[in-house]
Design a protein around this motif. Structure first.
Motif, PDB file in Angstrom:
ATOM      1  N   ALA A 274     -10.272  -2.393   3.066  1.00  0.00           N
ATOM      2  CA  ALA A 274      -9.351  -1.248   2.961  1.00  0.00           C
ATOM      3  C   ALA A 274      -7.711  -1.867   2.932  1.00  0.00           C
ATOM      4  O   ALA A 274      -6.995  -1.327   2.312  1.00  0.00           O
ATOM      5  CB  ALA A 274      -9.138  -0.900   4.135  1.00  0.00           C
ATOM      6  N   ILE A 275      -7.602  -3.248   3.511  1.00  0.00           N
ATOM      7  CA  ILE A 275      -6.332  -3.779   3.163  1.00  0.00           C
ATOM      8  C   ILE A 275      -6.068  -4.806   3.016  1.00  0.00           C
ATOM      9  O   ILE A 275      -7.074  -5.678   2.247  1.00  0.00           O
ATOM     10  CB  ILE A 275      -5.612  -3.615   4.388  1.00  0.00           C
ATOM     11  CG1 ILE A 275      -4.873  -2.211   5.470  1.00  0.00           C
ATOM     12  CG2 ILE A 275      -3.931  -4.479   3.844  1.00  0.00           C
ATOM     13  CD1 ILE A 275      -4.090  -1.298   4.490  1.00  0.00           C
ATOM     14  N   ASN A 276      -5.751  -4.718   1.733  1.00  0.00           N
ATOM     15  CA  ASN A 276      -5.292  -5.966   0.758  1.00  0.00           C
ATOM     16  C   ASN A 276      -4.666  -7.325   1.410  1.00  0.00           C
ATOM     17  O   ASN A 276      -3.301  -7.260   1.099  1.00  0.00           O
ATOM     18  CB  ASN A 276      -4.571  -5.663  -0.460  1.00  0.00           C
ATOM     19  CG  ASN A 276      -4.892  -7.547  -1.877  1.00  0.00           C
ATOM     20  OD1 ASN A 276      -5.520  -8.224  -0.974  1.00  0.00           O
ATOM     21  ND2 ASN A 276      -5.928  -7.516  -2.685  1.00  0.00           N
ATOM     22  N   ASP A 277      -4.975  -8.078   2.462  1.00  0.00           N
ATOM     23  CA  ASP A 277      -3.995  -8.800   3.644  1.00  0.00           C
ATOM     24  C   ASP A 277      -3.739 -10.089   2.839  1.00  0.00           C
ATOM     25  O   ASP A 277      -2.577 -10.388   3.074  1.00  0.00           O
ATOM     26  CB  ASP A 277      -5.078  -9.604   4.199  1.00  0.00           C
ATOM     27  CG  ASP A 277      -6.463 -10.492   3.504  1.00  0.00           C
ATOM     28  OD1 ASP A 277      -6.966  -8.713   3.857  1.00  0.00           O
ATOM     29  OD2 ASP A 277      -6.479 -11.580   3.964  1.00  0.00           O
ATOM     30  N   VAL A 278      -4.207 -10.649   1.411  1.00  0.00           N
ATOM     31  CA  VAL A 278      -3.499 -11.413   0.661  1.00  0.00           C
ATOM     32  C   VAL A 278      -2.521 -11.279   0.466  1.00  0.00           C
ATOM     33  O   VAL A 278      -1.423 -11.500  -0.046  1.00  0.00           O
ATOM     34  CB  VAL A 278      -4.966 -12.164  -0.418  1.00  0.00           C
ATOM     35  CG1 VAL A 278      -4.141 -13.227  -0.914  1.00  0.00           C
ATOM     36  CG2 VAL A 278      -5.945 -12.950   0.235  1.00  0.00           C
TER      37      VAL A 278
ATOM     38  N   HIS B 167       1.132  -1.723  -0.156  1.00  0.00           N
ATOM     39  CA  HIS B 167       0.121   0.009  -0.418  1.00  0.00           C
ATOM     40  C   HIS B 167       1.015   1.116  -0.021  1.00  0.00           C
ATOM     41  O   HIS B 167       1.478   0.795   0.033  1.00  0.00           O
ATOM     42  CB  HIS B 167      -0.317  -0.149   0.726  1.00  0.00           C
ATOM     43  CG  HIS B 167      -2.205  -1.245   0.948  1.00  0.00           C
ATOM     44  ND1 HIS B 167      -3.032  -0.197   0.358  1.00  0.00           N
ATOM     45  CD2 HIS B 167      -2.153  -2.369   1.420  1.00  0.00           C
ATOM     46  CE1 HIS B 167      -4.155  -1.788   0.361  1.00  0.00           C
ATOM     47  NE2 HIS B 167      -3.295  -3.319   1.334  1.00  0.00           N
ATOM     48  N   GLN B 168      -0.198   2.176  -0.670  1.00  0.00           N
ATOM     49  CA  GLN B 168       0.785   3.282  -0.714  1.00  0.00           C
ATOM     50  C   GLN B 168       0.820   4.049   0.832  1.00  0.00           C
ATOM     51  O   GLN B 168      -0.226   4.032   1.167  1.00  0.00           O
ATOM     52  CB  GLN B 168       0.403   4.792  -1.380  1.00  0.00           C
ATOM     53  CG  GLN B 168      -0.056   3.919  -2.909  1.00  0.00           C
ATOM     54  CD  GLN B 168      -0.583   5.021  -4.305  1.00  0.00           C
ATOM     55  OE1 GLN B 168      -1.480   5.906  -3.068  1.00  0.00           O
ATOM     56  NE2 GLN B 168      -0.672   4.561  -4.867  1.00  0.00           N
TER      57      GLN B 168
ATOM     58  N   HIS C  20     -17.164 -12.228  -6.471  1.00  0.00           N
ATOM     59  CA  HIS C  20     -17.102 -10.843  -7.344  1.00  0.00           C
ATOM     60  C   HIS C  20     -15.387 -10.860  -7.758  1.00  0.00           C
ATOM     61  O   HIS C  20     -14.778 -11.247  -6.716  1.00  0.00           O
ATOM     62  CB  HIS C  20     -17.172  -9.808  -6.317  1.00  0.00           C
ATOM     63  CG  HIS C  20     -18.791  -9.371  -5.385  1.00  0.00           C
ATOM     64  ND1 HIS C  20     -18.970  -9.791  -4.563  1.00  0.00           N
ATOM     65  CD2 HIS C  20     -19.630  -8.905  -6.187  1.00  0.00           C
ATOM     66  CE1 HIS C  20     -20.842 -10.065  -4.670  1.00  0.00           C
ATOM     67  NE2 HIS C  20     -20.202  -9.293  -5.145  1.00  0.00           N
ATOM     68  N   ASP C  21     -15.196 -10.000  -8.426  1.00  0.00           N
ATOM     69  CA  ASP C  21     -14.000 -10.002  -9.333  1.00  0.00           C
ATOM     70  C   ASP C  21     -13.175 -10.018  -8.264  1.00  0.00           C
ATOM     71  O   ASP C  21     -12.920  -8.405  -7.815  1.00  0.00           O
ATOM     72  CB  ASP C  21     -14.011  -9.171 -10.875  1.00  0.00           C
ATOM     73  CG  ASP C  21     -12.563  -8.762 -10.892  1.00  0.00           C
ATOM     74  OD1 ASP C  21     -11.904  -9.882 -10.960  1.00  0.00           O
ATOM     75  OD2 ASP C  21     -11.918  -7.925 -11.352  1.00  0.00           O
ATOM     76  N   GLY C  22     -11.695 -10.216  -8.408  1.00  0.00           N
ATOM     77  CA  GLY C  22     -11.136  -9.895  -7.524  1.00  0.00           C
ATOM     78  C   GLY C  22      -9.580  -8.777  -8.312  1.00  0.00           C
ATOM     79  O   GLY C  22      -8.705  -8.428  -8.321  1.00  0.00           O
ATOM     80  N   ASN C  23     -11.035  -7.266  -7.737  1.00  0.00           N
ATOM     81  CA  ASN C  23     -10.301  -6.158  -9.035  1.00  0.00           C
ATOM     82  C   ASN C  23      -8.625  -5.821  -8.323  1.00  0.00           C
ATOM     83  O   ASN C  23      -7.699  -5.517  -8.967  1.00  0.00           O
ATOM     84  CB  ASN C  23     -11.465  -5.151  -9.139  1.00  0.00           C
ATOM     85  CG  ASN C  23     -11.371  -5.385  -7.640  1.00  0.00           C
ATOM     86  OD1 ASN C  23     -11.330  -5.264  -6.979  1.00  0.00           O
ATOM     87  ND2 ASN C  23     -12.686  -3.729  -7.184  1.00  0.00           N
ATOM     88  N   GLY C  24      -8.926  -5.564  -6.779  1.00  0.00           N
ATOM     89  CA  GLY C  24      -7.550  -5.130  -6.313  1.00  0.00           C
ATOM     90  C   GLY C  24      -6.180  -6.137  -6.324  1.00  0.00           C
ATOM     91  O   GLY C  24      -5.265  -5.653  -6.809  1.00  0.00           O
TER      92      GLY C  24
ATOM     93  N   ALA D  27      -9.032  -4.168  -2.493  1.00  0.00           N
ATOM     94  CA  ALA D  27      -8.394  -3.153  -1.572  1.00  0.00           C
ATOM     95  C   ALA D  27      -6.933  -2.855  -2.920  1.00  0.00           C
ATOM     96  O   ALA D  27      -5.882  -4.037  -3.065  1.00  0.00           O
ATOM     97  CB  ALA D  27      -7.477  -3.347   0.238  1.00  0.00           C
ATOM     98  N   PHE D  28      -7.019  -1.159  -3.331  1.00  0.00           N
ATOM     99  CA  PHE D  28      -5.988  -0.994  -4.271  1.00  0.00           C
ATOM    100  C   PHE D  28      -4.648  -0.433  -3.262  1.00  0.00           C
ATOM    101  O   PHE D  28      -4.380  -0.701  -2.113  1.00  0.00           O
ATOM    102  CB  PHE D  28      -6.356  -0.459  -4.736  1.00  0.00           C
ATOM    103  CG  PHE D  28      -7.461  -1.027  -6.117  1.00  0.00           C
ATOM    104  CD1 PHE D  28      -6.665  -1.251  -6.963  1.00  0.00           C
ATOM    105  CD2 PHE D  28      -8.833  -1.247  -5.857  1.00  0.00           C
ATOM    106  CE1 PHE D  28      -7.849  -1.253  -8.319  1.00  0.00           C
ATOM    107  CE2 PHE D  28      -9.405  -1.808  -6.993  1.00  0.00           C
ATOM    108  CZ  PHE D  28      -8.781  -1.921  -8.087  1.00  0.00           C
ATOM    109  N   PRO D  29      -3.683  -0.515  -3.461  1.00  0.00           N
ATOM    110  CA  PRO D  29      -2.452   0.390  -3.212  1.00  0.00           C
ATOM    111  C   PRO D  29      -3.044   2.202  -2.773  1.00  0.00           C
ATOM    112  O   PRO D  29      -2.484   1.446  -1.574  1.00  0.00           O
ATOM    113  CB  PRO D  29      -1.141   0.267  -4.298  1.00  0.00           C
ATOM    114  CG  PRO D  29      -0.920  -0.726  -4.978  1.00  0.00           C
ATOM    115  CD  PRO D  29      -3.184  -0.898  -5.401  1.00  0.00           C
ATOM    116  N   GLY D  30      -3.411   2.787  -2.973  1.00  0.00           N
ATOM    117  CA  GLY D  30      -3.832   3.494  -2.688  1.00  0.00           C
ATOM    118  C   GLY D  30      -5.533   3.971  -2.301  1.00  0.00           C
ATOM    119  O   GLY D  30      -5.525   5.221  -2.506  1.00  0.00           O
TER     120      GLY D  30
END
Ligand code: ZN
Length: 302
Positions: A132-136, A59-60, A160-164, A122-125
Motif C-alpha cells: 500500500a505504501i512504498n516505504d523505500v 503518494h497522492q 517480482h518486478d519492482g513496478n511501483g 505501491a504506486f503514488p495513487g
C-alpha cells in the motif's frame, strides 16, 4: 553486539490471518536471530510510524486519506490483495517509518536493516500486490529533502518486478532503479527501471549471480549512489509458491554478499528491506531473511 541496528516493530504484522503472505515472518525473524545468538535485545530499535507529510513526498493525498479512513473502493481493495483493517494500515505506516529509520542508521554505520518493508508494488495513487505504501521511495525522498542523500540506487532482487518503484522514479534522475526478476510473473505490466534484468523461468544460482554481478557493478561505478536501497526479497528461492526461479539458500546468500560488497567498493551505505517470501515452509523464508542480516554483518565486519 551487532555492527548495525535491526529495525523492528511488533506492529509490522499485517494480521492477514490465513493468507499466502506470511506477515508473521517479521516476528519469526526477530525470534530466530535472538534464539540463535546472532542478535541481542539491545540490537533492535523500534521505529515510529511515518508522518502523513512524509508519505505525501511519494503518494497522492487521496490515496493516503482513503487508506486511513477505510474508504477504498472495491477495485482498489481487489488490487491490493490484502483484507482491509486498521492494523494493516498501521503496519504500512510503521514500515515506512522503519525504512526511513534504517536509512538514517545506514548513513551512520554503513548498514541499516529493516526487518520489514520493501513494498515495491505501491504506486503514488494506488496499491497492489500486498503493497500500500512504498516505504523505500518514502525513505529516499525524505532523506533527499533533508539534504542527507543526493543520489540513491534501488537494487530490487525480489522475484517480482519492482513496478511501483520504477514508476515513482521514472523521471527522477537522482534515483537509479535496478530490478532483477522473473519475466513470466506478476506484475503483467512492468514499467521500465533504469536496468531491468529479466530472467526466464527456472533460472538457478549461477545464471542469476552472473547476470546480477555484471549489471550491478557497472551501475554502481557509473552512478555512484550516496545510498543503496536493497530490496532483498526471499522469493527467488526454489521452493517459493509465488516465484518461478530456482535459487538455493546458498545462492541467495551469495546474492546478498554481491550487493553488500559492490556497495562497499564504492563506499555506499546499504539499507535492507525484506519484501516478499512465500516459501512452502515459512521457516525457509525466515531463514533466508535472517541470512541476509548475517551476510551484512560479515561484510561490515571485514
Ligand atoms: Zn515478490
Amino acid at each position: 553486539m551487532l555492527p548495525f541496528k535491526l529495525v523492528y516493530h511488533e506492529g509490522y504484522d499485517l494480521n492477514l490471518g490465513a493468507h499466502v503472505f506470511p506477515s508473521k515472518k517479521y516476528r519469526m525473524i526477530r525470534d530466530r536471530v535472538l534464539a540463535d545468538g546472532f542478535a541481542e535485545p539491545d540490537d533492535f530499535v523500534a521505529p515510529e510510524p511515518a508522518a502523513d507529510e512524509e508519505l505525501l513526498l511519494v503518494h497522492q493525498r487521496g490515496w493516503i486519506t482513503r487508506l486511513k479512513n477505510g474508504t477504498l473502493d472495491y477495485l482498489e481493495l481487489l488490487k491490493l490483495e490484502v483484507p482491509y483493517s486498521q492494523k494493516m494500515v498501521e503496519a504500512f505506516w510503521l514500515a515506512a517509518g522503519g525504512t526511513t529509520l534504517a536509512a538514517r542508521l545506514a548513513l551512520e554505520s554503513g548498514v541499516g536493516f529493516n526487518i520489514g518493508g520493501g513494498f515495491h508494488h505501491a504506486f503514488p495513487g494506488h496499491g497492489e500486490g500486498f503493497c500500500a505504501i512504498n516505504d523505500v521511495a518514502v525513505a529516499i525522498r525524505k532523506l533527499q529533502g533533508e539534504n542527507k542523500v543526493g543520489r540513491a540506487m534501488v537494487v530490487d532482487c525480489d522475484v517480482h518486478d519492482g513496478n511501483g518503484t520504477a514508476a515513482i522514479f521514472a523521471t527522477d534522475a537522482s534515483v537509479f532503479t535496478l530490478s532483477i526478476h522473473q519475466l513470466n510473473n506478476y506484475p503483467s505490466i512492468k514499467p521500465p527501471s533504469n536496468i531491468d534484468i529479466e530472467l526466464d523461468d527456472g533460472v538457478g544460482d549461477e545464471e542469476y549471480l552472473a547476470a546480477l554481478s555484471d549489471e550491478l557493478e557497472n551501475a554502481m561505478r557509473e552512478f555512484r549512489p550516496d545510498l543503496v536501497m536493497y530490496v532483498a526479497g526471499a522469493d527467488p528461492y526454489r521452493e517459493d509458491q509465488l516465484g518461478g526461479l530456482a535459487l538455493t539458500k546458498e545462492g541467495l546468500k551469495s546474492r546478498d554478499r554481491l550487493v553488500f560488497e559492490s556497495a562497499r567498493e564504492i563506499g555506499a551505505p546499504v539499507v535492507v528491506t525484506l519484501a516478499g517470501g512465500y516459501a512452502i515452509r515459512v521457516e525457509d523464508t525466515v531463514e533466508i531473511h535472517a541470512n541476509t542480516a548475517k551476510v551484512a554483518a560479515e561484510v561490515v565486519g571485514k
